[in-house]
Design a protein around this motif. Structure first.
Motif, PDB file in Angstrom:
ATOM      1  N   TRP A 112      39.506  -6.643  -4.650  1.00 51.80           N
ATOM      2  CA  TRP A 112      38.692  -7.035  -3.853  1.00 51.80           C
ATOM      3  C   TRP A 112      38.997  -7.758  -1.943  1.00 51.80           C
ATOM      4  CZ3 TRP A 112      41.666 -11.238  -5.774  1.00 51.80           C
ATOM      5  CH2 TRP A 112      41.575 -11.903  -5.451  1.00 51.80           C
ATOM      6  N   SER A 136      38.427  -4.889   0.543  1.00 53.47           N
ATOM      7  CA  SER A 136      37.270  -4.145   0.348  1.00 53.47           C
ATOM      8  C   SER A 136      36.475  -4.318   1.818  1.00 53.47           C
ATOM      9  CB  SER A 136      36.385  -4.888  -0.645  1.00 53.47           C
ATOM     10  OG  SER A 136      35.647  -5.843  -0.192  1.00 53.47           O
ATOM     11  N   ASP A 184      33.965 -13.814  -3.576  1.00 55.48           N
ATOM     12  CA  ASP A 184      33.676 -12.475  -3.719  1.00 55.48           C
ATOM     13  C   ASP A 184      34.133 -11.989  -5.360  1.00 55.48           C
ATOM     14  OD1 ASP A 184      32.160 -10.029  -3.141  1.00 55.48           O
ATOM     15  OD2 ASP A 184      35.077  -9.639  -3.389  1.00 55.48           O
ATOM     16  N   PRO A 185      35.127 -12.152  -6.032  1.00 55.16           N
ATOM     17  CA  PRO A 185      35.489 -11.892  -7.538  1.00 55.16           C
ATOM     18  C   PRO A 185      34.934 -13.301  -8.150  1.00 55.16           C
ATOM     19  CG  PRO A 185      36.984 -13.138  -6.357  1.00 55.16           C
ATOM     20  CD  PRO A 185      36.337 -12.782  -4.584  1.00 55.16           C
ATOM     21  N   ARG A 191      32.051 -11.983  -8.795  1.00 51.37           N
ATOM     22  CA  ARG A 191      31.949 -10.899  -9.859  1.00 51.37           C
ATOM     23  C   ARG A 191      32.209 -11.065 -11.208  1.00 51.37           C
ATOM     24  NH1 ARG A 191      35.257  -8.035  -6.857  1.00 51.37           N
ATOM     25  NH2 ARG A 191      34.165  -7.774  -4.954  1.00 51.37           N
ATOM     26  N   SER A 198      36.648  -4.563  -6.044  1.00 53.63           N
ATOM     27  CA  SER A 198      36.105  -4.279  -5.250  1.00 53.63           C
ATOM     28  C   SER A 198      34.592  -3.651  -5.566  1.00 53.63           C
ATOM     29  CB  SER A 198      36.035  -3.635  -3.832  1.00 53.63           C
ATOM     30  OG  SER A 198      37.174  -2.636  -4.243  1.00 53.63           O
TER      31      SER A 198
END
Lengths: 200, 521
Positions: free
Chosen positions: B237, B240, B263-264, B267, B337
């Motif tokens: 990630w 990305s 971000d993670p 997700r 990502s």
């Protein structure tokens, strides 16, 4: 500090750190009053409370730009092309399914490929609103903690669940909409749960 | 008897029309298929590497187990769709059987059978079992490993643990996600069951896994050194474009940290979204379409919610084991990502189904009436999935599967011996915007001599009489006895029609043109 003051401090802090609260700046004060009154009316738990739920649905549709109400002259119009009921892409998809499926007898297809299929994307839209990621974006981590303790402490769970579900289900009627606006009608319920959560 | 019927249903749903649904072998499938074929004949992959521990493929260095296990099936079923998808379908079928065993071990016969039934009709399980996904094979092996650990914990028989170690190791041979997931799972169960397990046994398990995976681990490190910009490592990630963009646009360290962490986390949470799991996460039809499907049937959502409720108030060991397993599965896929990927988190299917099974058993015991109503709703929902997947999906998914290369080969096959040159265009799609892999499709279906592809750098891309490239009609020297397979956006200009004739048009399921086949006179 007195326990009562501490509670109010916690409560206000929670309300202020909730991302949804800041969305209120963008909306009309009339809508704010209607939200509050609808919630109050619904939480009375009387027979006439249903009226407030209907009122909430109507104004939530207005807020989500599906319904427009004009007062002079009095006129209401529903933007059906933006709703699941009449969104062009969905209708044409159902027609396409009908033509593509050569396995089923046409009588079965008449039952199978009809407008009630529209309920699937509507449920999907509703599920998007209540997904964990969305809850964090709308309420924040502290907000979710507040809601958790609020639900644990309140004895009005059913009424609140119906209220929140009604708001989200009516917001979900719009195919492409703003997520925060969809949740806005739930704000009084959220504040109420925060209030319950901060009870010391 | 019940399991036999469920097995038959699962087998039918996984093998029926496997050669035509999905409509064509996809990008990764054809790569595995060709490598498996090439390995069987020469012991070398497409790039001429001898018995590799990872297949370079599209620079994603695929885990090797699928291609190796597929070699005998390729011999048995030939260079066909079944010859590469068959292994995944078998893994999918075995998953149904093992989920029954797992359910039985965890909560008795009813849980076993209901879980097996739910797995048999699970949209995501059907979808991945009908394609050559290494991740599906790995998810099956991971499930067997978990089963072994559960058996060890219940019976205290150390042999189950050794089997687990072996199978966990091979799951890492099968897919990248398991490289992180297996150690995480072993650590998690070690933590949950720390008072009951024998530390020496646990270290033995870790040692077996370590020994089994050492060749792939060594290869993984070598690849990182030799090809540091490979696709597998660029999927992490923080490499990305989005995250790098945020890092470059913010000055304060805390904003950068927030970007890298959120971000993670976002997700990870997305893996538990109702929209993704029960709404449209399968993505077989365009967005917002009414018949779009989630990983699981929408009507099984109440089973998941009820199952979680039941588990929270249930046996402490089962609860921690099952919910812990469910919660850690998306951790590794979340560190990659892009959107929630279709196959990186297949290991999550089994615990989700077991939780649903727990809910279903409890509903059965409390109220048969509600159970029957739910069963009818699930049945109707399954018919909708069936039509979406088996009827509508093949019609609109041609471009996603590079449809047309096999059909072009079948069309020109009778004339190949007489042709002196065969030119196949690499571009395809409605606007010719995609770049395909005709070398692999023709290589596989036309059974190229594997040395052609292995030595294509020496021969400057020539593959016998085949040429895989774009065709510019104005620069093309039109020689006799040449076959052209070109994208539909590249029809021959009218002035050349006296030299070349249109022999066939390859059309996708929706009737749109995909390739034009010309024969020079």
């Amino acid at each position: 500090m007195k326990a009562k003051n501490r509670r109010w401090l916690f409560f206000l802090g929670l309300v202020l750190v909730t991302p949804l609260t800041w969305k209120l700046r963008e909306i009309n004060w009339v809508w704010l009053i209607i939200m509050g009154v609808s919630f109050w009316g619904w939480m009375q738990g009387k027979k006439w409370s249903w009226f407030f739920l209907v009122l909430l649905v109507v104004f939530n549709l207005v807020n989500n730009r599906l319904l427009s109400i004009e007062t002079n002259p009095i006129r209401m119009s529903f933007d059906s092309e933006q709703s699941f009921w009449n969104y062009p892409g969905l209708r044409s998809a159902i027609s396409r399914y009908y033509l593509e499926n050569t396995t089923f007898h046409h009588r079965l297809k008449d039952i199978f490929y009809t407008n009630y299929l529209l309920v699937f994307p509507w449920i999907t839209s509703f599920l998007r609103f209540v997904s964990p990621g969305m809850l964090i974006r709308i309420l924040g981590l502290f907000g979710i903690t507040g809601i958790y303790y609020g639900i644990k402490k309140t004895n009005q769970r059913r009424l609140i669940t119906v209220f929140v579900t009604t708001v989200l289900a009516s917001s979900g009627l719009r195919v492409i909409g703003d997520d925060q606006t969809a949740w806005l009608g739930c704000w009084p319920a959220i504040v109420y749960l925060y209030y319950e959560a901060t009870e010391i | 008897m019940g399991l036999l019927l469920i097995g038959l249903l699962a087998g039918w749903l996984r093998f029926w029309k496997i050669d035509s649904i999905p409509v064509h072998l996809g990008n990764d499938e054809i790569s595995i298929a060709y490598d498996s074929y090439s390995m069987r004949l020469t012991g070398k992959d497409e790039y001429g590497i001898v018995w590799p521990m990872s297949f370079k493929s599209h620079r994603d260095y695929k885990a090797p187990l699928y291609a190796y296990l597929n070699m005998p099936l390729n011999y048995l079923w030939g260079n066909t769709e079944l010859g590469v998808r068959g292994l995944s379908a078998i893994a999918g079928l075995l998953t149904v059987i093992f989920i029954a065993l797992m359910g039985k071990a965890m909560g008795g016969n009813k849980l076993g059978l209901l879980s097996a039934l739910l797995m048999a009709i699970c949209p995501k399980a059907i979808y991945v079992s009908r394609m050559a996904y290494e991740a599906n094979l790995a998810a099956f092996l991971f499930l067997v490993g978990v089963f072994g650990i559960w058996r060890y914990l219940r019976r205290n028989n150390v042999r189950w643990l050794w089997i687990s170690g072996l199978v966990f190791g091979f799951s890492i041979w099968a897919y990248h996600t398991e490289k992180g997931l297996v150690p995480l799972f072993i650590a998690l169960v070690g933590l949950i069951e720390r008072k009951r397990i024998n530390l020496r046994h646990w270290l033995g398990l870790a040692l077996i896994v370590g020994i089994v995976i050492s060749p792939v681990l060594y290869d993984f490190m070598t690849v990182q050194r030799v090809d540091p910009y490979n696709r597998a490592s660029s999927q992490i990630w923080f490499k990305s474009g989005t995250v790098i963009g945020i890092l470059e646009s913010h000055d304060s360290w805390w904003k950068k940290a927030a970007a890298v962490i959120s971000d993670p986390v976002g997700r990870y949470l997305e893996h538990f979204s109702g929209k993704f799991l029960f709404g449209d996460g399968l993505g077989i039809l365009p967005r917002f379409e009414p018949l779009n499907q989630g990983w699981f049937l929408m009507m099984t959502l109440p089973l998941l919610i009820w199952g979680l409720k039941v588990l929270i108030g249930k046996d402490f060991r089962l609860r921690n084991f099952l919910i812990g397993w469910w919660l850690i599965c998306p951790i590794i896929p979340s560190l990659t990502s892009g959107e929630v990927a279709a196959v990186r988190n297949l290991t999550m299917l089994a615990p989700t189904i077991l939780i649903m099974g727990t809910g279903a058993v409890n509903i059965w015991e409390r109220s048969r009436k509600i159970f029957v109503i739910l069963a009818i709703l699930v049945g109707i929902n399954f018919v909708y999935f069936w039509t979406a997947y088996y009827v509508h999906f093949p019609r609109i998914s041609g471009d996603d599967f590079q449809y047309g290369y096999k059909q072009a080969w079948v069309t020109i096959k009778p004339d190949v011996d007489r042709a002196e040159k065969i030119v196949v265009e690499t571009r395809f799609g409605s606007y010719g915007m995609f770049v395909g892999l005709p070398r692999l499709y023709f290589g596989y279906f036309a059974k190229f001599d594997p040395t052609w592809l292995q030595k294509r750098e020496e021969t400057k891309g020539a593959l016998g009489k085949y040429e895989m490239r774009e065709v510019d009609w104005f620069r093309e020297t039109l020689t006799p006895k040449t076959i052209y397979v070109v994208s539909k956006i590249n029809p021959i200009p009218a002035m050349y029609l006296d030299k070349v004739e249109l022999r066939e048009t390859i059309r996708k399921g929706d009737g749109q043109e995909q390739f034009l086949i010309y024969y020079s006179k």
